[in-house]
Write an enzyme that holds these catalytic residues in place. Structure first.
Site, short mmCIF file in Angstrom:
data_model
loop_
_atom_site.label_atom_id
_atom_site.label_comp_id
_atom_site.label_asym_id
_atom_site.label_seq_id
_atom_site.Cartn_x
_atom_site.Cartn_y
_atom_site.Cartn_z
N MET A 160 49.83 -6.98 -70.33
CA MET A 160 51.01 -6.35 -69.70
C MET A 160 52.28 -7.01 -70.21
O MET A 160 52.35 -8.23 -70.30
CB MET A 160 50.94 -6.53 -68.19
CG MET A 160 49.66 -5.98 -67.59
SD MET A 160 49.65 -6.30 -65.82
CE MET A 160 48.15 -5.43 -65.37
N HIS B 42 37.05 -7.10 -69.35
CA HIS B 42 38.24 -6.25 -69.43
C HIS B 42 39.48 -7.14 -69.44
O HIS B 42 39.69 -7.95 -68.53
CB HIS B 42 38.25 -5.32 -68.21
CG HIS B 42 39.32 -4.29 -68.22
ND1 HIS B 42 39.20 -3.09 -68.89
CD2 HIS B 42 40.54 -4.27 -67.61
CE1 HIS B 42 40.29 -2.37 -68.71
NE2 HIS B 42 41.12 -3.07 -67.93
#
Ligand code: DX5
Ligand code: ZN
Length: 223
Positions: A36, A32
């Site tokens: 950001m 994963h």
């Protein structure tokens, strides 16, 4: 089938290749990757260049989680960097259909994520075009937070909706998941489990992954 998706956000960035090998050897299926931008969420992580460099070191399925405003701008770059699936936040764009189309144009699986304040019904219209929905079980932005239990109701409602409407969907849960609470997530209907700190901050990442997979087996979605 339940898949474990270790979140690289909690790994030791000075030893990324080793960290990735560790979870691959331990039986994780996905990796994963939290992207950001310091705007959609109050944190900055890494970008496509880093994804491209780790791509050479692993066969894990790259599960890219975009936490960026206007994600359509970056789809091509993450595809090129080696993403296997791309998930964007429904809150991050005015035109979710266009983002899904951009991802699908690469013959790639599109995922949609929803933040805690967003009602689960928001994703319903898009489901036929999605292969995964990520239900955030923490406020997006940081690893190491505590799972928000009421978010599991969203998972339950979503899984039931899919079953009633004959939709095949992976439901991913993301944030604060541990070997102790993973059974509640899978019992609610989740089948992709993101775990950052529980895996990478553990001295025994292999046993964390094994124990999560075992718990998932005995707590399948019961309807
Ligand atoms: C949070 C990220 C998560 C996070 C999970 O915004 O989307 O993927 O890294 O980390 P843990 O498992 O530590 O909550
Ligand atoms: Zn994530």
């Amino acid at each position: 089938m339940t898949y474990i998706s270790p979140s690289l956000l909690a790994a030791d960035y000075a030893h990324l290749a080793d960290e990735i090998k560790k979870v691959e050897d331990a039986g994780a299926a996905y990796l994963h990757l939290d992207i950001m931008d310091g705007a959609f969420v109050p944190n900055i992580s890494f970008g496509p260049e880093l994804v491209a460099s780790i791509r050479k070191h692993t066969k894990l399925i790259f599960d890219v989680h975009l936490m960026i405003n206007d994600p359509i701008r970056y789809i091509d770059r993450f595809v090129k960097a080696g993403a296997d699936m791309i998930t964007f936040h429904v809150e991050s764009t005015n035109d979710p259909e266009a983002v899904i189309r951009a991802i699908a144009s690469h013959e790639m699986r599109a995922g949609m994520a929803i933040s805690p304040a967003t009602p689960i019904e928001t994703v319903f219209p898009y489901l036929p075009k999605l292969s995964q929905v990520t239900v955030m079980t923490v406020e997006p932005g940081f690893s190491g937070q505590t799972l928000m239990v009421p978010m599991l109701d969203k998972v339950r409602v979503l899984r039931r909706y899919c079953m009633e409407n004959g939709l095949k969907l992976d439901i991913e849960v993301d944030g604060g998941i541990t070997p102790e609470n993973v059974g509640y997530c899978t019992g609610a209907g989740a089948n992709v489990i993101v775990a950052g700190s529980a895996i990478f901050k553990s001295k025994k990442p292999r046993s964390v992954i094994v124990s999560m997979k075992d718990t998932a087996k005995i707590n399948p979605f019961l309807g």
